[in-house]
Design an enzyme around this catalytic site. Structure first.
Site, PDB file in Angstrom:
ATOM      1  N   GLY A 299      47.083  33.102  46.502  1.00 35.97           N
ATOM      2  CA  GLY A 299      47.540  32.499  45.248  1.00 35.97           C
ATOM      3  C   GLY A 299      47.796  33.564  44.217  1.00 35.97           C
ATOM      4  O   GLY A 299      47.443  34.724  44.419  1.00 35.97           O
ATOM      5  N   ARG A 300      48.462  33.176  43.134  1.00 38.43           N
ATOM      6  CA  ARG A 300      48.623  34.116  42.028  1.00 38.43           C
ATOM      7  C   ARG A 300      48.709  33.393  40.705  1.00 38.43           C
ATOM      8  O   ARG A 300      49.127  32.256  40.622  1.00 38.43           O
ATOM      9  CB  ARG A 300      49.815  35.052  42.237  1.00 38.43           C
ATOM     10  N   GLY A 301      48.235  34.080  39.668  1.00 41.58           N
ATOM     11  CA  GLY A 301      48.317  33.543  38.318  1.00 41.58           C
ATOM     12  C   GLY A 301      49.040  34.538  37.437  1.00 41.58           C
ATOM     13  O   GLY A 301      49.834  35.340  37.928  1.00 41.58           O
ATOM     14  N   LYS A 302      48.758  34.498  36.123  1.00 42.31           N
ATOM     15  CA  LYS A 302      49.488  35.343  35.176  1.00 42.31           C
ATOM     16  C   LYS A 302      49.169  36.821  35.401  1.00 42.31           C
ATOM     17  O   LYS A 302      50.042  37.662  35.394  1.00 42.31           O
ATOM     18  CB  LYS A 302      49.145  34.936  33.741  1.00 42.31           C
ATOM     19  N   PHE A 303      47.878  37.145  35.563  1.00 44.61           N
ATOM     20  CA  PHE A 303      47.491  38.555  35.637  1.00 44.61           C
ATOM     21  C   PHE A 303      46.785  38.886  36.944  1.00 44.61           C
ATOM     22  O   PHE A 303      46.252  39.979  37.093  1.00 44.61           O
ATOM     23  CB  PHE A 303      46.576  38.926  34.470  1.00 44.61           C
TER      24      PHE A 303
ATOM     25  N   ASP B 238      38.725  26.436  31.673  1.00 47.32           N
ATOM     26  CA  ASP B 238      40.002  26.385  32.404  1.00 47.32           C
ATOM     27  C   ASP B 238      39.841  25.546  33.673  1.00 47.32           C
ATOM     28  O   ASP B 238      40.418  25.875  34.712  1.00 47.32           O
ATOM     29  CB  ASP B 238      40.475  27.806  32.723  1.00 47.32           C
TER      30      ASP B 238
HETATM   31  P1  ADP Z   1      44.196  33.212  37.966  1.00 46.93           P
HETATM   32  O1  ADP Z   1      43.255  33.688  36.918  1.00 46.93           O
HETATM   33  O2  ADP Z   1      45.373  34.100  38.150  1.00 46.93           O
HETATM   34  O3  ADP Z   1      44.558  31.755  37.839  1.00 46.93           O
HETATM   35  P2  ADP Z   1      42.438  32.414  40.164  1.00 46.93           P
HETATM   36  O4  ADP Z   1      41.079  32.995  40.250  1.00 46.93           O
HETATM   37  O5  ADP Z   1      42.550  31.015  39.666  1.00 46.93           O
HETATM   38  O6  ADP Z   1      43.376  33.402  39.333  1.00 46.93           O
HETATM   39  O7  ADP Z   1      43.134  32.512  41.594  1.00 46.93           O
HETATM   40  C1  ADP Z   1      44.477  32.093  41.766  1.00 46.93           C
HETATM   41  C2  ADP Z   1      44.585  31.229  43.006  1.00 46.93           C
HETATM   42  O8  ADP Z   1      44.181  31.980  44.169  1.00 46.93           O
HETATM   43  C3  ADP Z   1      43.679  29.994  43.007  1.00 46.93           C
HETATM   44  O9  ADP Z   1      44.252  28.914  42.317  1.00 46.93           O
HETATM   45  C4  ADP Z   1      43.529  29.732  44.514  1.00 46.93           C
HETATM   46  O10 ADP Z   1      44.669  29.081  45.024  1.00 46.93           O
HETATM   47  C5  ADP Z   1      43.482  31.155  45.085  1.00 46.93           C
HETATM   48  N1  ADP Z   1      42.085  31.603  45.185  1.00 46.93           N
HETATM   49  C6  ADP Z   1      41.335  32.143  44.197  1.00 46.93           C
HETATM   50  N2  ADP Z   1      40.081  32.428  44.615  1.00 46.93           N
HETATM   51  C7  ADP Z   1      40.018  32.048  45.910  1.00 46.93           C
HETATM   52  C8  ADP Z   1      38.967  32.054  46.900  1.00 46.93           C
HETATM   53  N3  ADP Z   1      37.756  32.522  46.609  1.00 46.93           N
HETATM   54  N4  ADP Z   1      39.251  31.551  48.127  1.00 46.93           N
HETATM   55  C9  ADP Z   1      40.480  31.097  48.415  1.00 46.93           C
HETATM   56  N5  ADP Z   1      41.506  31.049  47.521  1.00 46.93           N
HETATM   57  C10 ADP Z   1      41.289  31.525  46.282  1.00 46.93           C
HETATM   58 MG    MG Z   2      43.455  30.007  38.121  1.00 46.42          MG
END
Ligand code: ADP
Ligand code: MG
Length: 324
Positions: free
Chosen positions: A37-41, A153
């Site tokens: 997955g990916r988000g903003k940063f 969040d």
């Molecule tokens: P951001 O701060 O960019 O939103 P996240 O921590 O929410 O970052 O991670 C982005 C995405 O990555 C999540 O919505 C999920 O889909 C995937 N992800 C994050 N952590 C895990 C994990 N521990 N196991 C599996 N997938 C994960």
């Molecule tokens: Mg997130």
């Protein structure tokens, strides 16, 4: 930005961590096997620890964002995860590495993906599963709040599952916006995603633990209806929908949803934070227990007994009204 006079950090940021930040090259310890997955940063990648063969999720957090040093934000996210180490509804922090541009958090892997997928799918989860996931989310949130932490969040993208079939347990992730309450007086910030955020956040009013409970209401709404309750055609409309608590409870969306579910959601999606039940109070709502108390032991959706989190909840009500 308001700074804490002692630490010089933005209000509510933690700076104490135990996990060492290793400078050993990531590739020598882990094999990266794909993107999760990916988000903003951040980018999150699946990785395998070479020494053990164990799978982890590696969250790559940029140290510089918009030309600003964000190391303290990353340290804060680590500190919150460490504080939640005993909360088994929160993803565990296994290790941390530093590369040229990133700090990489090595996190417990949640193999079942986001509960978001179950909010937008053609096939929604049975209510007995939804109540199980909401109970677990409330356990996690209750434990955070006991430590004076607010997540800020909570949304279906940040609640993951340990497995898909059978449907696993929830793990709360993404503590980038989480804050510690109390130490430095009031917390007011524009944070989170408008669609999921409580009116007091949009109105720049004080943030409390009740802010997270609004989001639990939004998540419950989405799991039972497959619709996002406040989303508008644009940001402006979404803001307006949230601050006016413009929610559609019409039968069109709720034809397959129990009255108790609607009652639960209505109690959380209220404008005044002080009028929302706490996580512990939510746990005794009859919706969350109706199928557990069902006299029909053969019901196929009857949930299995869950591993205890060590929380002593008020006894569930003995006589749910909604028995048919
Ligand atoms: P951001 O701060 O960019 O939103 P996240 O921590 O929410 O970052 O991670 C982005 C995405 O990555 C999540 O919505 C999920 O889909 C995937 N992800 C994050 N952590 C895990 C994990 N521990 N196991 C599996 N997938 C994960
Ligand atoms: Mg997130």
């Amino acid at each position: 930005r308001r700074l804490d006079s002692r630490s010089g950090l933005p209000a509510g940021l933690l700076s104490d961590i135990q996990t060492p930040i290793s400078t050993e090259p990531l590739e020598s310890v882990y094999e990266i096997t794909g993107e999760l997955g990916r988000g903003k940063f951040a980018v999150v990648k699946r990785c395998v620890e070479k020494s053990s063969g164990k799978v982890f999720a590696a969250k790559f957090l940029r140290k510089r964002r918009r030309g600003r040093d964000c190391r303290s934000e990353v340290i804060h996210e680590m500190a919150v995860l460490e504080m939640s180490h005993n909360n088994n509804r929160v993803v565990n922090l296994h290790a941390a590495h530093e590369t040229d541009h990133d700090i990489v958090l090595i996190l417990e892997y949640a193999a079942g993906g986001e509960i978001f997928d179950h909010c937008v799918s053609d096939e929604l989860l049975p209510e007995a599963q939804i109540t199980r996931l909401i109970r677990q989310t409330l356990e996690g949130v209750h434990n955070l709040h006991q430590s004076n932490l607010v997540h800020l969040d909570l949304k279906p993208q940040n609640i993951l599952l340990t497995g898909l079939s059978p449907l696993g347990d929830i793990k709360i992730v993404d503590f980038g916006l989480a804050r510690r309450l109390g130490a430095v007086g009031e917390l007011r910030e524009i944070l989170g995603t408008p669609e999921y955020v409580a009116p007091e956040v949009l109105n720049y009013e004080p943030i409390t633990t009740a802010t997270d409970l609004w989001s639990v209401g939004v998540i419950a709404y989405m799991l039972v209806t497959g619709e996002s309750p406040f989303v508008g055609d644009d940001k402006q409309e979404t803001y307006l929908n949230v601050s006016q608590v413009n929610v559609d409870y019409s039968r069109e969306n709720f034809s397959m949803v129990s009255e108790l579910a609607v009652d639960f959601i209505r109690k959380l999606l209220v404008k005044a934070p002080e009028d929302r039940p706490s996580a512990a109070e939510c746990m005794s709502h009859p919706w969350l227990w109706q199928l557990c108390l069902s006299p029909d032991l053969t019901a196929p959706t009857r949930p299995v007994r869950e591993r205890s989190c060590g929380i002593k909840w008020a006894a569930p009500p003995e006589d749910p009204e909604d028995k048919e």
